[in-house]
Scaffold this motif. Structure first.
Motif, PDB file in Angstrom:
ATOM      1  N   ARG A  40      42.960  34.768  47.979  1.00  0.00           N
ATOM      2  CA  ARG A  40      42.379  35.586  49.045  1.00  0.00           C
ATOM      3  C   ARG A  40      42.663  37.060  48.749  1.00  0.00           C
ATOM      4  O   ARG A  40      43.693  37.411  48.158  1.00  0.00           O
ATOM      5  CB  ARG A  40      43.000  35.208  50.391  1.00  0.00           C
ATOM      6  CG  ARG A  40      42.611  33.828  50.850  1.00  0.00           C
ATOM      7  CD  ARG A  40      42.346  33.806  52.364  1.00  0.00           C
ATOM      8  NE  ARG A  40      41.725  32.545  52.755  1.00  0.00           N
ATOM      9  CZ  ARG A  40      40.407  32.364  52.824  1.00  0.00           C
ATOM     10  NH1 ARG A  40      39.565  33.337  52.555  1.00  0.00           N
ATOM     11  NH2 ARG A  40      39.907  31.201  53.176  1.00  0.00           N
ATOM     12  N   GLU A  41      41.742  37.881  49.170  1.00  0.00           N
ATOM     13  CA  GLU A  41      41.892  39.331  48.999  1.00  0.00           C
ATOM     14  C   GLU A  41      43.220  39.774  49.591  1.00  0.00           C
ATOM     15  O   GLU A  41      43.589  39.351  50.694  1.00  0.00           O
ATOM     16  CB  GLU A  41      40.733  40.038  49.706  1.00  0.00           C
ATOM     17  CG  GLU A  41      40.591  41.501  49.347  1.00  0.00           C
ATOM     18  CD  GLU A  41      39.329  42.112  49.936  1.00  0.00           C
ATOM     19  OE1 GLU A  41      38.776  41.533  50.922  1.00  0.00           O
ATOM     20  OE2 GLU A  41      38.868  43.137  49.415  1.00  0.00           O
ATOM     21  N   GLY A  42      43.938  40.589  48.848  1.00  0.00           N
ATOM     22  CA  GLY A  42      45.225  41.097  49.314  1.00  0.00           C
ATOM     23  C   GLY A  42      46.416  40.301  48.803  1.00  0.00           C
ATOM     24  O   GLY A  42      47.536  40.810  48.759  1.00  0.00           O
ATOM     25  N   ASP A  43      46.175  39.046  48.408  1.00  0.00           N
ATOM     26  CA  ASP A  43      47.243  38.228  47.847  1.00  0.00           C
ATOM     27  C   ASP A  43      47.492  38.637  46.399  1.00  0.00           C
ATOM     28  O   ASP A  43      46.718  39.387  45.803  1.00  0.00           O
ATOM     29  CB  ASP A  43      46.867  36.742  47.881  1.00  0.00           C
ATOM     30  CG  ASP A  43      46.897  36.176  49.292  1.00  0.00           C
ATOM     31  OD1 ASP A  43      46.418  35.044  49.490  1.00  0.00           O
ATOM     32  OD2 ASP A  43      47.408  36.889  50.213  1.00  0.00           O
ATOM     33  N   LEU A  69      38.733  33.888  37.824  1.00  0.00           N
ATOM     34  CA  LEU A  69      39.400  34.261  39.063  1.00  0.00           C
ATOM     35  C   LEU A  69      38.347  34.530  40.122  1.00  0.00           C
ATOM     36  O   LEU A  69      37.470  35.376  39.946  1.00  0.00           O
ATOM     37  CB  LEU A  69      40.263  35.501  38.846  1.00  0.00           C
ATOM     38  CG  LEU A  69      40.926  36.092  40.097  1.00  0.00           C
ATOM     39  CD1 LEU A  69      41.918  35.119  40.699  1.00  0.00           C
ATOM     40  CD2 LEU A  69      41.598  37.428  39.775  1.00  0.00           C
ATOM     41  N   ASN A  70      38.477  33.824  41.231  1.00  0.00           N
ATOM     42  CA  ASN A  70      37.577  34.029  42.366  1.00  0.00           C
ATOM     43  C   ASN A  70      38.407  34.617  43.510  1.00  0.00           C
ATOM     44  O   ASN A  70      39.391  34.004  43.940  1.00  0.00           O
ATOM     45  CB  ASN A  70      36.942  32.695  42.782  1.00  0.00           C
ATOM     46  CG  ASN A  70      36.042  32.867  43.981  1.00  0.00           C
ATOM     47  OD1 ASN A  70      35.314  33.834  44.089  1.00  0.00           O
ATOM     48  ND2 ASN A  70      36.088  31.934  44.908  1.00  0.00           N
ATOM     49  N   VAL A  71      38.027  35.780  43.978  1.00  0.00           N
ATOM     50  CA  VAL A  71      38.751  36.421  45.071  1.00  0.00           C
ATOM     51  C   VAL A  71      37.906  36.334  46.332  1.00  0.00           C
ATOM     52  O   VAL A  71      36.798  36.887  46.393  1.00  0.00           O
ATOM     53  CB  VAL A  71      39.067  37.897  44.744  1.00  0.00           C
ATOM     54  CG1 VAL A  71      39.882  38.515  45.882  1.00  0.00           C
ATOM     55  CG2 VAL A  71      39.804  38.006  43.426  1.00  0.00           C
ATOM     56  N   LYS A  72      38.446  35.648  47.334  1.00  0.00           N
ATOM     57  CA  LYS A  72      37.696  35.462  48.586  1.00  0.00           C
ATOM     58  C   LYS A  72      38.051  36.582  49.559  1.00  0.00           C
ATOM     59  O   LYS A  72      39.223  36.924  49.703  1.00  0.00           O
ATOM     60  CB  LYS A  72      38.072  34.133  49.213  1.00  0.00           C
ATOM     61  CG  LYS A  72      37.737  32.924  48.376  1.00  0.00           C
ATOM     62  CD  LYS A  72      38.160  31.666  49.115  1.00  0.00           C
ATOM     63  CE  LYS A  72      38.629  30.610  48.157  1.00  0.00           C
ATOM     64  NZ  LYS A  72      39.195  29.426  48.824  1.00  0.00           N
ATOM     65  N   PRO A  73      37.015  37.140  50.226  1.00  0.00           N
ATOM     66  CA  PRO A  73      37.297  38.231  51.169  1.00  0.00           C
ATOM     67  C   PRO A  73      38.047  37.743  52.402  1.00  0.00           C
ATOM     68  O   PRO A  73      38.077  36.546  52.692  1.00  0.00           O
ATOM     69  CB  PRO A  73      35.902  38.743  51.550  1.00  0.00           C
ATOM     70  CG  PRO A  73      34.929  37.756  51.048  1.00  0.00           C
ATOM     71  CD  PRO A  73      35.597  36.827  50.101  1.00  0.00           C
TER      72      PRO A  73
END
Lengths: 112, 112
Positions: free
Chosen positions: B13-16, B108-112
């Protein structure tokens, strides 16, 4: 910053055509490389050159040749394109012994 | 001794923080590299570490090397959606500075 420029981002050619992929670098690097990248197969080295007019075969040179007449330019030649040469082609350069590879933006070649 | 292995996917997740892992087999490695590839583009050099180092930090990126276990990791702090890409680990070999071995890449997939 190292700049490695590949002349085309996308290219569509017919089976049997002669294809030239061009790569130019602006950092006076001795070493230049051509890789192809395919899903599931990763990056595979086709040819590299360590000096003007010098070349060495990589892991998959069959069906390809290269030309390095000037230090800044390294060309990949497909003498007679075939459909199994449809791929992403990546040019890279490398300076002194302990320096990394620097890649261009790639050329996606489709052979129909 | 030329196998470089990475897991295929990572989702955060975004921010992690993201941690991308890589194992290699050749004990005579000199440098280990991390590259980032965005869709349709070439490989962008992110950072690299000499094989006698344990750690290297560069802004949001931290590279850790465990030479005993032949394990390399890339930690991205405060992961952003713009970090979504494929990350490649690579090594160069002591006796052949023009030979590079690449992993198959971690998406790498970054989820908002």
């Amino acid at each position: 910053d190292v700049k490695v420029t590949q002349s085309s981002r996308y290219l569509v050619k017919r089976t049997g055509e002669k294809v030239f992929l061009e790569c130019v670098q602006d950092m006076d690097h001795e070493n230049m490389f051509w890789y192809r990248q395919d899903p599931g197969l990763g990056l595979r080295l086709i040819y590299f050159s360590y000096d003007v007019k010098m070349k060495e075969k990589g892991d998959i040179p069959e069906g390809y040749s290269v030309s390095r007449e000037k230090k800044e330019r390294f060309s990949l030649i497909l003498e007679s394109a075939s459909t199994n040469q449809t791929s992403m082609y990546l040019c890279a350069t490398k300076g002194q012994v302990d320096s990394p590879l620097h890649f261009g933006n790639g050329t996606r070649l489709t052979v129909t | 001794g030329e196998d470089v292995e990475q897991s295929l996917f990572l989702s955060v997740r975004e921010g992690d923080s993201s941690v991308i892992n890589c194992t290699y087999t050749d004990s005579s490695s000199t440098y280990l590299y991390w590259y980032k590839q965005e869709p349709g583009a070439g490989l962008q050099l992110l950072t690299y570490i000499f094989s006698n180092m344990d750690m290297k930090q560069d802004q949001r990126l931290t590279v850790l090397l465990n030479k005993k276990d032949k394990h390399l990791s890339l930690r991205i702090a405060d992961t952003q959606t713009g970090d979504s890409a494929i990350y490649f680990c690579a090594e160069s070999i002591l006796y052949n500075f023009n030979k590079f071995y690449f992993g198959s890449g971690t998406k790498l997939n970054v989820k908002p």
